[in-house]
Each structure stands twice: as C-alpha cells, then as structure tokens.
Enzyme design. Structure first.
Site, short mmCIF file in Angstrom:
data_model
loop_
_atom_site.label_atom_id
_atom_site.label_comp_id
_atom_site.label_asym_id
_atom_site.label_seq_id
_atom_site.Cartn_x
_atom_site.Cartn_y
_atom_site.Cartn_z
NE ARG A 1 3.24 54.56 19.61
CZ ARG A 1 4.14 54.26 20.72
NH1 ARG A 1 4.52 55.36 21.32
NH2 ARG A 1 4.42 53.18 21.34
CE LYS B 1 9.45 53.15 21.43
NZ LYS B 1 9.29 51.82 21.31
NE ARG C 1 2.82 47.86 23.54
CZ ARG C 1 3.79 47.51 24.20
NH1 ARG C 1 3.25 46.35 25.12
NH2 ARG C 1 4.70 47.95 24.57
NE ARG D 1 4.45 49.48 28.99
CZ ARG D 1 5.06 50.22 28.24
NH1 ARG D 1 6.08 50.73 28.13
NH2 ARG D 1 4.28 50.16 26.70
NE ARG E 1 8.15 47.04 29.17
CZ ARG E 1 7.91 47.59 28.38
NH1 ARG E 1 8.89 48.65 27.56
NH2 ARG E 1 6.65 47.54 27.77
P1 AP5 Z 1 12.54 49.49 26.60
O1 AP5 Z 1 13.48 50.50 26.85
O2 AP5 Z 1 11.34 49.55 27.77
O3 AP5 Z 1 11.70 49.44 25.18
P2 AP5 Z 1 10.92 50.46 24.50
O4 AP5 Z 1 11.26 50.63 23.20
O5 AP5 Z 1 10.56 51.92 25.22
O6 AP5 Z 1 9.49 49.84 24.42
P3 AP5 Z 1 8.05 50.25 25.02
O7 AP5 Z 1 6.88 49.08 25.27
O8 AP5 Z 1 7.78 51.36 25.97
O9 AP5 Z 1 7.42 51.14 23.25
P4 AP5 Z 1 6.12 51.19 23.11
O10 AP5 Z 1 6.38 51.96 21.97
O11 AP5 Z 1 5.32 50.12 22.72
O12 AP5 Z 1 5.28 51.80 24.29
P5 AP5 Z 1 5.25 53.42 24.65
O13 AP5 Z 1 5.17 53.53 26.34
O14 AP5 Z 1 5.71 54.31 23.99
O15 AP5 Z 1 12.95 48.07 26.83
C1 AP5 Z 1 12.17 47.06 26.82
C2 AP5 Z 1 12.86 45.77 27.78
O16 AP5 Z 1 13.76 45.23 27.17
C3 AP5 Z 1 13.04 46.45 29.20
O17 AP5 Z 1 12.74 45.34 29.95
C4 AP5 Z 1 14.46 46.76 29.14
O18 AP5 Z 1 15.19 46.56 30.26
C5 AP5 Z 1 15.05 45.69 28.04
N1 AP5 Z 1 16.14 46.21 27.35
C6 AP5 Z 1 16.35 47.60 26.87
N2 AP5 Z 1 17.40 47.59 25.87
C7 AP5 Z 1 17.86 46.26 25.93
C8 AP5 Z 1 19.06 45.68 25.19
N3 AP5 Z 1 19.83 46.40 24.52
N4 AP5 Z 1 19.32 44.38 25.30
C9 AP5 Z 1 18.40 43.48 26.08
N5 AP5 Z 1 17.38 43.97 27.21
C10 AP5 Z 1 17.07 45.40 26.71
O19 AP5 Z 1 3.45 53.60 24.29
C11 AP5 Z 1 2.51 52.80 25.04
C12 AP5 Z 1 1.21 53.15 24.64
O20 AP5 Z 1 0.70 54.32 24.96
C13 AP5 Z 1 0.89 53.14 23.23
O21 AP5 Z 1 0.72 51.36 22.76
C14 AP5 Z 1 -0.29 53.86 22.84
O22 AP5 Z 1 -1.54 53.46 23.29
C15 AP5 Z 1 0.12 54.95 23.72
N6 AP5 Z 1 1.02 56.00 23.04
C16 AP5 Z 1 2.23 56.23 23.33
N7 AP5 Z 1 2.62 57.21 22.25
C17 AP5 Z 1 1.81 57.64 21.62
C18 AP5 Z 1 1.63 58.35 20.35
N8 AP5 Z 1 2.48 59.20 20.02
N9 AP5 Z 1 0.36 58.30 19.52
C19 AP5 Z 1 -0.50 57.62 20.16
N10 AP5 Z 1 -0.65 56.91 21.16
C20 AP5 Z 1 0.60 56.78 21.90
MG MG Z 2 9.24 52.72 26.35
#
Ligand code: AP5
Ligand code: MG
Length: 224
Positions: A90, A15, A172, A161, A128
């Site tokens: 979410r 994402k 998660r 992270r 990552r």
């Molecule tokens: P990356 O692009 O980083 O993936 P991502 O989908 O963004 O993964 P996240 O871990 O950030 O998602 P998340 O939803 O768990 O975390 P968030 O920060 O939103 O890619 C991942 C890896 O793969 C990278 O190394 C990248 O280089 C690689 N990659 C990417 N594309 C690729 C491809 N095509 N092929 C190969 N490799 C690839 O949330 C974190 C925390 O915040 C949550 O757990 C929660 O506690 C809180 N939070 C955030 N938003 C909310 C909300 N709306 N409500 C409540 N709590 C929330």
């Molecule tokens: Mg992300």
C-alpha cells in the site's frame, strides 16, 4: 511459473471480490492484509490490539506489523501454488519489501489495477455488507444473501465494516490517493502494471483479469 497477482485499486474497487474469484479458479493463496488484521482484532491478539485504532480511523497500520504478517503468511504451504495479494503493498516501503520476497523465490509478479471513479466506490462501500466469519462481501445488487441478512455460506448475520462510515471512507480514499496511487508509477516502470476497468459487472472484470494473467504467464514461460 510461480506467480503473484498483486491486486491494486482504491477501497471498494473490488479487490477482495476479484481476489476470491481468482482463488476459486486458480487455487492461489488469497492474502488479504485487511482480512487478516480484522481477524486479529476479532481474536484480540497483540497484533489486533495494535492495529485496531488505525483501522477504525482509516489510517495505514505501521509497516513493521503488516510486513511481518505477510512474511509469515507467504511461508505457509498453500502459497506454493501462487499468491494473490489483496491490499498489500500500500506504499513504496511495502512494495520494496514485497519485491525482496518475490525475488528470493523467483516469483513472476503481475499487478492488476482496478480503476473506478470515487463516487462509485463511495456508493459501493456505503451499501456493503460483510460476513464476519468468512469475510465475503455482499451488496444489495449482487447477492441474495443480503435479502435474508445472512451469509449464504456460513448462515452468520452480516455486518457493516466499522471503517465503512462516510468519514472513514473519506480518510481511506485520501490515503489511497496520497500513499498507494504512486505505486502505479512504480509498477508501470517495471512493465508489470495492467489497468482494468473495475466499473463493470464483476464477471466482466474477472474475465479481463483472467485473460491478462494467462497472457502474462504464457509470455513468461516462453521467455524462460
Ligand atoms: P470489495 O471487493 O469489498 O472491494 P475492496 O477493493 O476489497 O475494498 P476494501 O474496502 O476491502 O478495500 P480497502 O483497501 O479499503 O480495505 P482493506 O480491507 O484492504 O467490494 C466493495 C463492495 O462493492 C462490495 O459490497 C462488493 O460486493 C461490491 N462490488 C465488488 N465488485 C463490484 C462490481 N464490479 N460492481 C458492483 N459492485 C461490486 O484494508 C482495511 C484497513 O486495513 C486499511 O484501511 C488499513 O487500516 C489496514 N490495512 C490493510 N492492509 C494494509 C497495509 N498493507 N498496510 C497498512 N494498513 C493496511
Ligand atoms: Mg477488501
């Protein structure tokens, strides 16, 4: 027409990677609730102190905190060109809040669901690296920055992270399947959900997203 691209998919689906490419190409505001919360934690703000334990455990941060962050963010001037929502909504209650925000401004919503098997994302998250300054992510396969251990833009040391441990990734993922995945049906029912295979090269994923976004925006402008 002002457009909001809602990026959905499990942790590690790409994402953030795709949202950044969309930001660079379309100039829409990139709204990552995860990045905003991590910055708040780093700056030890009141919101950050409240969110810290939830993020470290892989749990969802309470709605009222996240909703207020998003409501405040969408009022910023850079949002006039369009929005890329990365990690929000979410759960159903957040989707309803977002719907109100979008309806108020007559914003076209396009939901992109990145589809990816659990075993692939576990592998991605385990390897990552992230720049604590610009929040860009790196993986061994995809970037040269990782080889030097520095962000190739900011020259800051890359970090893992805190929620990318085996145990927290599992938590998660469980929450994603229980709370977030049901939103697929919600957006599908509105005819605005498009699923894209996230398990291909980033450039290919991006190409597919770009095509869908252009097609939907063209259709909406013809229908106006
Ligand atoms: P990356 O692009 O980083 O993936 P991502 O989908 O963004 O993964 P996240 O871990 O950030 O998602 P998340 O939803 O768990 O975390 P968030 O920060 O939103 O890619 C991942 C890896 O793969 C990278 O190394 C990248 O280089 C690689 N990659 C990417 N594309 C690729 C491809 N095509 N092929 C190969 N490799 C690839 O949330 C974190 C925390 O915040 C949550 O757990 C929660 O506690 C809180 N939070 C955030 N938003 C909310 C909300 N709306 N409500 C409540 N709590 C929330
Ligand atoms: Mg992300």
């Amino acid at each position: 027409m002002k457009t909001a691209i809602i990026m959905m998919g499990p942790p590690g689906a790409g994402k953030g990677t795709q949202a950044r490419l969309l930001f660079e190409t379309l100039g829409f505001a990139h709204i990552s609730t995860g990045d905003m919360l991590r910055t708040a934690i780093k700056n030890e703000t009141e919101d950050g102190n409240r969110a810290k334990s939830f993020i470290e455990a892989g749990l969802l941060v309470p709605d009222e905190l996240v909703d207020s962050i998003v409501k405040e963010r969408v009022r910023q001037p850079d949002c006039d060109r369009g929005l890329i929502l990365d990690g929000y909504p979410r759960k159903l209650s957040q989707a309803e809040t977002l719907q109100e925000i979008l309806e108020q401004d007559d914003i076209l919503a396009i939901t992109i669901g990145l589809n990816i098997p659990d075993e692939v994302l576990i592998d991605r998250l385990g390897s990552r690296w992230m720049c604590p300054n610009c929040n860009r992510t790196f993986s061994k396969e995809l970037s040269s920055g990782i080889l030097k251990g520095l962000c190739d833009k900011c020259s800051v040391h890359l970090i893992h992270r805190v929620d990318d441990t085996e145990e927290v990734i599992a938590a998660r993922l469980k929450i994603y399947h229980e709370e977030t995945e049901p939103l697929v049906r919600y957006y599908h029912a509105q005819g605005i959900y498009i699923q894209i295979d996230g398990d291909q090269l980033p450039a290919k994923v991006f190409y597919a997203i770009r095509n869908v976004v252009e097609e939907r925006r063209n259709l909406a402008s013809v229908g106006k």
